[in-house]
Motif scaffolding. Structure first.
Motif, mmCIF file in Angstrom:
data_model
loop_
_atom_site.group_PDB
_atom_site.id
_atom_site.type_symbol
_atom_site.label_atom_id
_atom_site.label_comp_id
_atom_site.label_asym_id
_atom_site.label_seq_id
_atom_site.Cartn_x
_atom_site.Cartn_y
_atom_site.Cartn_z
ATOM 1 N N ALA A 7 3.464 9.014 -5.783
ATOM 2 C CA ALA A 7 2.697 7.854 -5.311
ATOM 3 C C ALA A 7 2.126 7.069 -6.501
ATOM 4 C CB ALA A 7 1.573 8.320 -4.389
ATOM 5 N N LEU A 8 1.570 7.811 -7.486
ATOM 6 C CA LEU A 8 1.003 7.131 -8.658
ATOM 7 C C LEU A 8 2.097 6.421 -9.450
ATOM 8 C CD1 LEU A 8 -1.589 9.798 -9.842
ATOM 9 C CD2 LEU A 8 -2.086 7.547 -8.875
ATOM 10 N N LYS A 9 3.277 7.054 -9.528
ATOM 11 C CA LYS A 9 4.392 6.450 -10.257
ATOM 12 C C LYS A 9 4.771 5.116 -9.601
ATOM 13 C CE LYS A 9 8.798 7.913 -12.200
ATOM 14 N NZ LYS A 9 9.962 7.818 -11.345
ATOM 15 N N ALA A 10 4.768 5.109 -8.249
ATOM 16 C CA ALA A 10 5.119 3.873 -7.531
ATOM 17 C C ALA A 10 4.126 2.760 -7.871
ATOM 18 C CB ALA A 10 5.143 4.132 -6.026
ATOM 19 N N VAL A 11 2.843 3.118 -7.901
ATOM 20 C CA VAL A 11 1.821 2.101 -8.239
ATOM 21 C C VAL A 11 2.057 1.581 -9.657
ATOM 22 C CG1 VAL A 11 -0.646 1.729 -8.667
ATOM 23 C CG2 VAL A 11 0.082 3.053 -6.683
ATOM 24 N N ASP A 12 2.280 2.507 -10.585
ATOM 25 C CA ASP A 12 2.431 2.112 -11.984
ATOM 26 C C ASP A 12 3.676 1.259 -12.220
ATOM 27 O OD1 ASP A 12 0.147 3.488 -12.441
ATOM 28 O OD2 ASP A 12 1.091 5.233 -13.379
ATOM 29 N N GLU A 13 4.686 1.437 -11.372
ATOM 30 C CA GLU A 13 5.934 0.687 -11.588
ATOM 31 C C GLU A 13 5.867 -0.743 -11.060
ATOM 32 O OE1 GLU A 13 8.823 3.296 -9.895
ATOM 33 O OE2 GLU A 13 9.095 4.394 -11.781
ATOM 34 N N HIS A 14 4.895 -1.041 -10.201
ATOM 35 C CA HIS A 14 4.770 -2.408 -9.692
ATOM 36 C C HIS A 14 3.968 -3.277 -10.665
ATOM 37 C CE1 HIS A 14 6.132 -0.621 -5.898
ATOM 38 N NE2 HIS A 14 6.460 -1.870 -5.554
ATOM 39 N N ALA A 15 4.110 -4.578 -10.495
ATOM 40 C CA ALA A 15 3.333 -5.489 -11.357
ATOM 41 C C ALA A 15 1.838 -5.200 -11.165
ATOM 42 C CB ALA A 15 3.638 -6.933 -10.973
ATOM 43 N N VAL A 16 1.065 -5.391 -12.242
ATOM 44 C CA VAL A 16 -0.364 -5.063 -12.231
ATOM 45 C C VAL A 16 -1.074 -5.721 -11.046
ATOM 46 C CG1 VAL A 16 -2.544 -5.392 -13.501
ATOM 47 C CG2 VAL A 16 -0.445 -4.758 -14.718
ATOM 48 N N THR B 171 -0.625 -5.387 -7.834
ATOM 49 C CA THR B 171 0.120 -5.745 -6.617
ATOM 50 C C THR B 171 0.380 -4.547 -5.703
ATOM 51 O OG1 THR B 171 2.268 -5.417 -7.686
ATOM 52 C CG2 THR B 171 1.338 -7.645 -7.770
ATOM 53 N N CYS B 172 0.034 -3.337 -6.152
ATOM 54 C CA CYS B 172 0.341 -2.137 -5.359
ATOM 55 C C CYS B 172 -0.795 -1.144 -5.548
ATOM 56 C CB CYS B 172 1.667 -1.562 -5.864
ATOM 57 S SG CYS B 172 2.175 -0.066 -5.012
ATOM 58 N N GLU B 173 -1.297 -0.574 -4.439
ATOM 59 C CA GLU B 173 -2.374 0.415 -4.593
ATOM 60 C C GLU B 173 -2.230 1.550 -3.593
ATOM 61 O OE1 GLU B 173 -5.564 -2.509 -4.118
ATOM 62 O OE2 GLU B 173 -6.129 -1.529 -2.234
ATOM 63 N N LEU B 174 -2.892 2.681 -3.897
ATOM 64 C CA LEU B 174 -2.820 3.854 -3.022
ATOM 65 C C LEU B 174 -3.634 3.622 -1.765
ATOM 66 C CD1 LEU B 174 -3.300 6.874 -5.465
ATOM 67 C CD2 LEU B 174 -1.164 5.827 -4.685
ATOM 68 N N SER B 175 -3.160 4.170 -0.649
ATOM 69 C CA SER B 175 -3.975 4.161 0.571
ATOM 70 C C SER B 175 -4.751 5.472 0.632
ATOM 71 C CB SER B 175 -3.067 4.044 1.801
ATOM 72 O OG SER B 175 -3.815 4.437 2.934
ATOM 73 N N PRO B 176 -6.056 5.398 0.889
ATOM 74 C CA PRO B 176 -6.834 6.643 1.002
ATOM 75 C C PRO B 176 -6.777 7.230 2.421
ATOM 76 C CG PRO B 176 -8.296 4.759 1.121
ATOM 77 C CD PRO B 176 -6.914 4.198 1.020
ATOM 78 N N LEU C 33 0.882 -1.170 0.000
ATOM 79 C CA LEU C 33 0.000 0.000 0.000
ATOM 80 C C LEU C 33 0.913 1.212 0.000
ATOM 81 C CD1 LEU C 33 -2.570 -1.601 0.317
ATOM 82 C CD2 LEU C 33 -3.199 -0.138 2.221
ATOM 83 N N VAL C 34 0.522 2.253 -0.727
ATOM 84 C CA VAL C 34 1.361 3.460 -0.761
ATOM 85 C C VAL C 34 0.692 4.527 0.098
ATOM 86 C CG1 VAL C 34 2.438 5.199 -2.228
ATOM 87 C CG2 VAL C 34 2.084 2.878 -3.100
ATOM 88 N N HIS C 35 1.380 4.936 1.181
ATOM 89 C CA HIS C 35 0.872 6.008 2.029
ATOM 90 C C HIS C 35 1.623 7.272 1.640
ATOM 91 C CE1 HIS C 35 -1.035 7.675 5.583
ATOM 92 N NE2 HIS C 35 0.090 8.364 5.755
ATOM 93 N N PHE C 36 0.889 8.301 1.194
ATOM 94 C CA PHE C 36 1.595 9.485 0.688
ATOM 95 C C PHE C 36 1.098 10.763 1.353
ATOM 96 C CE2 PHE C 36 -1.696 11.080 -2.289
ATOM 97 C CZ PHE C 36 -2.542 9.977 -2.313
ATOM 98 N N GLY C 37 2.046 11.671 1.552
ATOM 99 C CA GLY C 37 1.725 12.954 2.191
ATOM 100 C C GLY C 37 1.372 14.011 1.157
#
Ligand SMILES: N[C@@H](Cc1c[nH]c[nH+]1)C(=O)O
Length: 389
Positions: A341-350, A352-357, A330-334
């Protein structure tokens, strides 16, 4: 009045894996069709019922889902893709030279399968080769039927070839009233050979009747053609099928080809070679098609044609199921970190990674545990760190 929260009979929601597998099959098929120079067309989901009347009502009326429009005209939910495409080829595409290679990725609606647990919404990917008569076009189509199922990832399958001329020729030799002929066609179509035998009892003296009674056995490898020839004394349909088979075998398709001389489609516009695709171990056909030389003419343009459609969900159901991707991060972003944060999601395998709300890290960690993710990637004030859970 209380409203039942469910979907109409014969329809259902499809979730996750089913959608993924359906998409996989559609992509494999449409990629192949494009590679072979077929261009996509899309026709409306509703058509005038008259369209099907004009083309000689090729399918049973009761299988069509009907709607009445505001002026009282009867419309049907598209029960078939081939008839509307024949309409398009004869009208909108009239000025385009033949042959035309067209493909579609659409749903057809056919009622009457619900009691068997079947769906009235059938996702079809198919092709139509319009304006090409003869052997080469038939060869292209049968070879593409094999390649289509192979492209989907199927290995244990075969294409059964038949020819409407075979049955028509035998039926023409019978001295039998027209209604009995139609009854016989329906029995053969339903593979109801016991009832066919009973029905033919009074006609036992006629030579074609022996061949008709043996139709259930005229099914299998190329040796079926020999037996059919012995029984009938030969026919142009058999000679033609043999020629097709020889060329298909030369091209390496022989192992996928079988014959079914009792193959009669429920759809009634076929005029020549007909075929169906079956996966070993599964009951119903996953592919169906054949030559239809008079359908386009019903809309005003003479154009012999052939094509087939793949039942996408039936094929998807035969593929080995694959593990869905699991969320690992999960990506926790300030504040100000959205693009990183979006770049991190896009760089992981489909998948397997998502934003934390969540606004604070504790909540993100709780959410990550709930989802079974192993870590949280924290992006704050230009820094990056990983919290393992
Ligand atoms: N429309 C046919 C398949 C087909 C395409 N072209 C010729 N036949 C079906 O739904 O079974």
């Amino acid at each position: 009045m209380a409203y039942a929260i469910n979907t109409p009979e014969g329809t259902r929601d499809r979730l996750f894996a089913e959608c993924r597998e359906r998409r996989q099959v559609q992509t494999a098929l449409t990629t192949l069709f494009q590679r072979r120079s077929y261009a996509e067309v899309s026709t409306p989901e509703v058509e005038f019922y008259d369209l099907f009347l004009q083309s000689g009502n090729p399918m049973p009326q009761e299988s069509m889902l009907k709607i009445i429009d505001r002026s009282g005209k009867i419309m049907v939910m598209r029960p078939d893709c081939t008839t509307p495409i024949a309409r398009v080829a004869a009208t909108k595409l009239k000025a385009v030279p033949l042959p035309q290679r067209l493909y579609y990725d659409q749903t057809v609606f056919r009622s009457g399968q619900e009691h068997k647990g079947g769906s009235s919404e059938i996702a079809q990917c198919g092709v139509e080769l319009i304006g090409a008569a003869g052997r080469k076009a038939d060869l292209e189509m049968v070879a593409m039927a094999v390649d289509a199922l192979r492209a989907c990832g199927l290995r244990q399958f075969h294409i059964e070839l038949g020819h409407v001329g075979f049955f028509r020729d035998l039926a023409g030799r019978m001295d039998m009233p027209a209604e009995a002929m139609e009854q016989m066609r329906v029995l053969i179509e339903g593979k109801n050979f016991a009832a066919l035998g009973d029905m033919l009892e009074p006609y036992a003296g006629q030579s074609a009747s022996t061949a008709l009674r043996r139709l259930s056995r005229l099914f299998g490898g190329a040796e079926v053609l020999d037996e059919a020839e012995r029984l009938t004394g030969g026919s142009s349909a058999l000679t033609y099928l043999r020629k097709l088979y020889t060329e298909l075998a030369q091209a390496g398709y022989g192992a996928y080809i079988r014959f079914d001389m009792g193959l009669v489609h429920q759809i009634d516009y076929y005029t020549g070679v007909v075929f169906r695709g079956y996966v070993e171990g599964a009951g119903d056909a996953v592919l169906s098609g054949g030559r239809y030389d008079r359908l386009v003419e019903a809309f005003g343009r003479r154009a012999p044609a052939t094509g087939f459609a793949v039942d996408v969900d039936a094929v998807a159901g035969c593929l080995p199921s694959r593990e869905p991707p699991r969320v690992k991060f999960l990506v926790h972003f300030g504040g100000g970190e959205l693009s990183r944060a979006l770049k991190a999601v896009d760089e992981h395998a489909v998948g397997t990674c998502e934003l934390s709300p969540c606004e604070n890290l504790d909540e993100t960690e709780r959410l990550a545990r709930e989802k079974g993710a192993g870590a949280v990637l924290v992006l704050e004030k230009g820094t990056e760190r990983v919290v393992q859970l």
